[in-house]
Design a protein around this motif. Structure first.
Motif, PDB file in Angstrom:
ATOM      1  N   VAL A   1       0.826  -1.203   0.000  1.00 43.85           N
ATOM      2  CA  VAL A   1       0.000   0.000   0.000  1.00 43.85           C
ATOM      3  C   VAL A   1       0.861   1.254   0.000  1.00 43.85           C
ATOM      4  O   VAL A   1       0.482   2.282  -0.574  1.00 43.85           O
ATOM      5  N   TRP A   2       2.052   1.189   0.614  1.00 43.92           N
ATOM      6  CA  TRP A   2       2.907   2.375   0.681  1.00 43.92           C
ATOM      7  C   TRP A   2       3.379   2.789  -0.709  1.00 43.92           C
ATOM      8  O   TRP A   2       3.487   3.988  -0.998  1.00 43.92           O
ATOM      9  N   LEU A   3       3.674   1.824  -1.556  1.00 39.15           N
ATOM     10  CA  LEU A   3       4.121   2.142  -2.909  1.00 39.15           C
ATOM     11  C   LEU A   3       2.955   2.576  -3.786  1.00 39.15           C
ATOM     12  O   LEU A   3       3.138   3.319  -4.755  1.00 39.15           O
ATOM     13  N   ASP A   4       1.759   2.127  -3.433  1.00 39.47           N
ATOM     14  CA  ASP A   4       0.567   2.456  -4.214  1.00 39.47           C
ATOM     15  C   ASP A   4       0.027   3.842  -3.884  1.00 39.47           C
ATOM     16  O   ASP A   4      -0.748   4.404  -4.651  1.00 39.47           O
ATOM     17  N   THR A   5       0.435   4.404  -2.745  1.00 43.96           N
ATOM     18  CA  THR A   5      -0.150   5.664  -2.279  1.00 43.96           C
ATOM     19  C   THR A   5       0.887   6.764  -2.089  1.00 43.96           C
ATOM     20  O   THR A   5       0.667   7.711  -1.334  1.00 43.96           O
ATOM     21  N   ALA A   6       2.025   6.644  -2.751  1.00 47.45           N
ATOM     22  CA  ALA A   6       3.054   7.688  -2.693  1.00 47.45           C
ATOM     23  C   ALA A   6       3.761   7.758  -4.037  1.00 47.45           C
ATOM     24  O   ALA A   6       3.736   6.803  -4.824  1.00 47.45           O
ATOM     25  N   ASN A   7       4.380   8.886  -4.307  1.00 48.25           N
ATOM     26  CA  ASN A   7       5.094   9.060  -5.565  1.00 48.25           C
ATOM     27  C   ASN A   7       6.336   8.176  -5.613  1.00 48.25           C
ATOM     28  O   ASN A   7       7.022   7.992  -4.611  1.00 48.25           O
ATOM     29  N   GLY A   8       6.609   7.639  -6.792  1.00 47.49           N
ATOM     30  CA  GLY A   8       7.846   6.909  -6.997  1.00 47.49           C
ATOM     31  C   GLY A   8       9.005   7.869  -7.216  1.00 47.49           C
ATOM     32  O   GLY A   8       8.827   9.092  -7.270  1.00 47.49           O
ATOM     33  N   THR A   9      10.204   7.337  -7.316  1.00 48.83           N
ATOM     34  CA  THR A   9      11.386   8.165  -7.533  1.00 48.83           C
ATOM     35  C   THR A   9      11.997   7.864  -8.891  1.00 48.83           C
ATOM     36  O   THR A   9      11.802   6.783  -9.449  1.00 48.83           O
ATOM     37  N   ASN A  10      12.743   8.831  -9.396  1.00 48.74           N
ATOM     38  CA  ASN A  10      13.390   8.663 -10.698  1.00 48.74           C
ATOM     39  C   ASN A  10      14.712   9.433 -10.704  1.00 48.74           C
ATOM     40  O   ASN A  10      14.952  10.281 -11.557  1.00 48.74           O
ATOM     41  N   PHE A  11      15.564   9.119  -9.733  1.00 51.68           N
ATOM     42  CA  PHE A  11      16.871   9.759  -9.686  1.00 51.68           C
ATOM     43  C   PHE A  11      17.759   9.181 -10.783  1.00 51.68           C
ATOM     44  O   PHE A  11      17.606   8.022 -11.178  1.00 51.68           O
ATOM     45  N   PRO A  12      18.702   9.958 -11.285  1.00 46.09           N
ATOM     46  CA  PRO A  12      19.545   9.476 -12.388  1.00 46.09           C
ATOM     47  C   PRO A  12      20.536   8.424 -11.934  1.00 46.09           C
ATOM     48  O   PRO A  12      20.815   8.274 -10.739  1.00 46.09           O
ATOM     49  N   HIS A  13      21.071   7.692 -12.897  1.00 47.69           N
ATOM     50  CA  HIS A  13      22.183   6.802 -12.586  1.00 47.69           C
ATOM     51  C   HIS A  13      23.484   7.593 -12.683  1.00 47.69           C
ATOM     52  O   HIS A  13      23.536   8.693 -13.247  1.00 47.69           O
ATOM     53  N   LEU A  14      24.533   7.048 -12.127  1.00 53.86           N
ATOM     54  CA  LEU A  14      25.839   7.694 -12.158  1.00 53.86           C
ATOM     55  C   LEU A  14      26.340   7.781 -13.596  1.00 53.86           C
ATOM     56  O   LEU A  14      26.262   6.814 -14.351  1.00 53.86           O
TER      57      LEU A  14
ATOM     58  N   TYR B   1      24.297  13.589  -3.606  1.00 54.19           N
ATOM     59  CA  TYR B   1      23.660  12.940  -4.745  1.00 54.19           C
ATOM     60  C   TYR B   1      22.938  11.658  -4.321  1.00 54.19           C
ATOM     61  O   TYR B   1      23.327  10.994  -3.359  1.00 54.19           O
ATOM     62  N   ILE B   2      21.905  11.334  -5.090  1.00 53.91           N
ATOM     63  CA  ILE B   2      21.293  10.009  -5.038  1.00 53.91           C
ATOM     64  C   ILE B   2      21.358   9.436  -6.442  1.00 53.91           C
ATOM     65  O   ILE B   2      20.856  10.043  -7.394  1.00 53.91           O
ATOM     66  N   PHE B   3      21.993   8.286  -6.573  1.00 48.88           N
ATOM     67  CA  PHE B   3      22.090   7.615  -7.866  1.00 48.88           C
ATOM     68  C   PHE B   3      21.337   6.292  -7.790  1.00 48.88           C
ATOM     69  O   PHE B   3      21.675   5.418  -6.988  1.00 48.88           O
ATOM     70  N   GLU B   4      20.301   6.165  -8.614  1.00 45.25           N
ATOM     71  CA  GLU B   4      19.561   4.915  -8.719  1.00 45.25           C
ATOM     72  C   GLU B   4      20.066   4.136  -9.933  1.00 45.25           C
ATOM     73  O   GLU B   4      20.795   4.659 -10.772  1.00 45.25           O
ATOM     74  N   LYS B   5      19.661   2.864 -10.000  1.00 38.95           N
ATOM     75  CA  LYS B   5      20.084   1.995 -11.101  1.00 38.95           C
ATOM     76  C   LYS B   5      21.611   1.998 -11.240  1.00 38.95           C
ATOM     77  O   LYS B   5      22.152   1.972 -12.346  1.00 38.95           O
ATOM     78  N   THR B   6      22.298   2.040 -10.098  1.00 39.04           N
ATOM     79  CA  THR B   6      23.766   2.089 -10.086  1.00 39.04           C
ATOM     80  C   THR B   6      24.274   1.033  -9.113  1.00 39.04           C
ATOM     81  O   THR B   6      24.261   1.234  -7.902  1.00 39.04           O
ATOM     82  N   LYS B   7      24.699  -0.079  -9.643  1.00 41.75           N
ATOM     83  CA  LYS B   7      25.115  -1.219  -8.825  1.00 41.75           C
ATOM     84  C   LYS B   7      26.602  -1.148  -8.506  1.00 41.75           C
ATOM     85  O   LYS B   7      27.436  -0.952  -9.391  1.00 41.75           O
ATOM     86  N   VAL B   8      26.941  -1.317  -7.231  1.00 47.74           N
ATOM     87  CA  VAL B   8      28.338  -1.310  -6.804  1.00 47.74           C
ATOM     88  C   VAL B   8      28.974  -2.659  -7.130  1.00 47.74           C
ATOM     89  O   VAL B   8      28.439  -3.717  -6.795  1.00 47.74           O
ATOM     90  N   LEU B   9      30.145  -2.599  -7.766  1.00 44.46           N
ATOM     91  CA  LEU B   9      30.875  -3.813  -8.123  1.00 44.46           C
ATOM     92  C   LEU B   9      32.039  -4.086  -7.186  1.00 44.46           C
ATOM     93  O   LEU B   9      32.375  -5.237  -6.921  1.00 44.46           O
ATOM     94  N   ALA B  10      32.682  -3.032  -6.694  1.00 46.87           N
ATOM     95  CA  ALA B  10      33.845  -3.231  -5.826  1.00 46.87           C
ATOM     96  C   ALA B  10      34.162  -1.946  -5.086  1.00 46.87           C
ATOM     97  O   ALA B  10      33.767  -0.852  -5.499  1.00 46.87           O
ATOM     98  N   ILE B  11      34.879  -2.095  -3.981  1.00 45.09           N
ATOM     99  CA  ILE B  11      35.423  -0.968  -3.228  1.00 45.09           C
ATOM    100  C   ILE B  11      36.929  -1.172  -3.178  1.00 45.09           C
ATOM    101  O   ILE B  11      37.407  -2.206  -2.707  1.00 45.09           O
ATOM    102  N   GLU B  12      37.685  -0.194  -3.675  1.00 48.08           N
ATOM    103  CA  GLU B  12      39.130  -0.342  -3.800  1.00 48.08           C
ATOM    104  C   GLU B  12      39.846   0.709  -2.971  1.00 48.08           C
ATOM    105  O   GLU B  12      39.369   1.827  -2.807  1.00 48.08           O
ATOM    106  N   GLU B  13      41.034   0.326  -2.468  1.00 50.47           N
ATOM    107  CA  GLU B  13      41.900   1.261  -1.764  1.00 50.47           C
ATOM    108  C   GLU B  13      43.338   0.931  -2.128  1.00 50.47           C
ATOM    109  O   GLU B  13      43.807  -0.190  -1.895  1.00 50.47           O
ATOM    110  N   ASN B  14      44.031   1.898  -2.732  1.00 47.57           N
ATOM    111  CA  ASN B  14      45.430   1.691  -3.139  1.00 47.57           C
ATOM    112  C   ASN B  14      45.602   0.420  -3.971  1.00 47.57           C
ATOM    113  O   ASN B  14      46.477  -0.398  -3.723  1.00 47.57           O
ATOM    114  N   GLU B  15      44.694   0.245  -4.933  1.00 50.01           N
ATOM    115  CA  GLU B  15      44.713  -0.888  -5.857  1.00 50.01           C
ATOM    116  C   GLU B  15      44.383  -2.217  -5.185  1.00 50.01           C
ATOM    117  O   GLU B  15      44.472  -3.270  -5.799  1.00 50.01           O
TER     118      GLU B  15
END
Length: 349
Positions: free
Chosen positions: A9-22, A196-210
Motif C-alpha cells: 500500500v505504501w508504494l501504491d499511495t506515494a510518488n515513486g522516484t526517478n533519480f539518475p544513474h551515475l 547525490y542520489i544515484f539509482e540503477k547504479t550497482k556497486v561492483l567493488a570498493i578499492e583502496e590503493n589498488e
C-alpha cells in the motif's frame, strides 16, 4: 472483508522516484551503498552535519524491504527485552534500549525539521498472545521492562476484534507513519548542494590503493594478489587511515574517504557475519473491514501476526502481517496466503 491490491500500500499511495544513474566520476565525503531506510537515515544525519553524500542504489530507493513493512515506530517490536536481558545481560540490554529509543525519538524531530508530510501519528502499541498460556511470558517481559525503566503495563481487555484476548502488554504513546512518504522527504533533503542520489547504479567493488576490499554481493574479499589482506581490512573497518577509496560501479566510479554499507546483506563483511545471517520471508494482507479498526498497533506474539491500519481513498485499510518462514524452506506462497486469509476471516467475521 475485501482483499486489497497485489502490491504494498505504501508504494501504491506515494510518488515513486526517478533519480539518475551515475554518469561522471564524483568525489564526496561519504558514499552510502543502499537506498533503504538505513541508508537514507544515515545520509540525512551526515548531511545535517555538513558532509557531502552520495547514495548508490542498484534499483529504486525505498521500494523493497522498506517499502513492504507494516511501518511501526516503537520502542519494541515483540517480546524481546527479556530474551536480550537473559542471554546477554543488563548492560547489553540497556545499550539495545538506548539504540531503540534514540531512533524512536529522532524520527519525529526529523519530520518536524524537514516538514515532511508522512501521516505520522502517535498511537498505542499492544502486544498480546492468542495462546492463553502465554501470560507468564508477558509477565517476565514486564519484569525486565521495569528493570530497564521502560514504561509498559499489563492490560486484561482489548478492543474489537481482540476482545476475547485476556492479557496483553500496553506501550502508550508509540507511533506509526507512511514510510514511503517519509523517505521521499529524506531524499528531497539529501539530493542537491553537492550531495547525490544515484539509482540503477550497482556497486561492483570498493578499492583502496589498488587493493580490492569488497567485491560482488556476497562479501568476497580480495587484494590485488587475490588474497585477503587482514591488516588492510582491519584498517578499513576501523577507518583510522582516512585514505581515499574508489567505489567501482557498473556505470562509473566515485571517490570518498568513507564508505557506509547499508544494504540488506552487507557487501563488505570482514567479521564473516554471513554465517550468522538467515533470510526470512513474511506476508502482508490488506483488507477493508465492515467494523472500524481500533486506534493503535497490535502484535500477536503467538502465533505471530501484526496489525495496524492506514487511510486510503477507499477507506481505512487494515494491514495484517505474519506466516513468516526461512527463505531457504520451500513454501507454496498461495497456500500461505490462503492460511493467513483464513485465520483472519475467523477473527473478523
Amino acid at each position: 472483508m475485501y482483499l486489497g491490491k497485489h502490491m504494498p500500500v505504501w508504494l501504491d499511495t506515494a510518488n515513486g522516484t526517478n533519480f539518475p544513474h551515475l554518469e561522471d566520476e564524483v568525489e564526496v565525503d561519504v558514499v552510502i551503498v543502499g537506498g533503504g531506510i538505513a541508508g537514507l537515515s544515515a545520509a540525512t544525519s551526515l548531511k545535517m552535519e555538513g558532509l557531502s553524500i552520495a547514495i548508490l542504489e542498484s534499483k529504486r530507493i525505498s521500494n523493497y524491504i522498506t517499502g513492504a513493512t507494516t511501518a511501526k515506530i516503537a520502542v519494541t517490536s515483540n517480546l524481546i527485552y527479556n530474551y536480550i536481558f537473559t542471554n546477554f545481560g543488563k548492560e547489553f540490554a540497556l545499550k539495545f534500549k538506548e539504540a531503540y529509543f534514540s531512533a524512536f525519538n529522532k524520527i519525529p524531530k526529523i519530520i518536524d525539521k524537514l516538514n515532511i508530510d508522512c501521516d505520522y501519528r502517535r498511537v498505542p502499541l499492544y502486544i498480546f498472545s492468542s495462546d492463553e498460556d502465554s501470560f507468564d511470558n508477558l509477565k517476565s517481559e514486564l519484569d525486565v521492562l521495569k528493570e530497564l525503566d521502560i514504561d509498559a503495563k499489563i492490560i486484561h481487555d482489548l478492543s474489537y476484534p481482540f476482545e476475547n484476548i485476556n492479557n496483553g502488554l500496553l506501550y502508550e504513546d508509540q507511533a506509526e507513519f507512511h514510510p514511503k512518504k517519509y523517505l521521499n522527504g529524506l531524499a528531497d533533503f539529501i539530493n542537491g548542494d553537492g550531495s547525490y542520489i544515484f539509482e540503477k547504479t550497482k556497486v561492483l567493488a570498493i578499492e583502496e590503493n589498488e587493493n580490492i576490499l569488497a567485491i560482488g554481493e556476497k562479501g568476497i574479499f580480495k587484494t590485488n594478489e587475490n588474497e585477503r589482506n587482514k591488516n588492510l581490512n582491519n584498517d578499513f573497518k576501523k577507518n583510522n587511515d582516512n585514505k581515499m577509496k574508489t567505489i567501482v560501479t557498473e556505470r562509473g566510479n566515485l571517490k570518498a574517504k568513507n564508505v557506509l554499507i547499508a544494504t540488506n546483506s552487507p557487501i563488505y563483511d570482514p567479521d564473516n557475519l554471513y554465517k550468522f545471517l538467515s533470510q526470512n520471508k513474511s506476508y502482508l494482507l490488506g483488507v477493508y473491514t465492515k467494523s472500524k479498526f481500533p486506534q493503535g498497533m497490535f502484535v500477536d506474539h503467538s502465533p505471530f501476526h501484526s496489525y495496524r491500519s492506514t487511510s486510503t481513498e477507499k477507506g481505512e485499510l487494515v494491514i495484517i502481517g505474519g506466516e513468516h518462514h526461512l527463505l531457504e524452506i520451500l513454501k507454496i506462497h498461495g497456500i500461505i496466503l490462503t492460511t493467513l486469509e483464513t485465520s483472519q476471516k475467523n477473527l473478523w467475521m
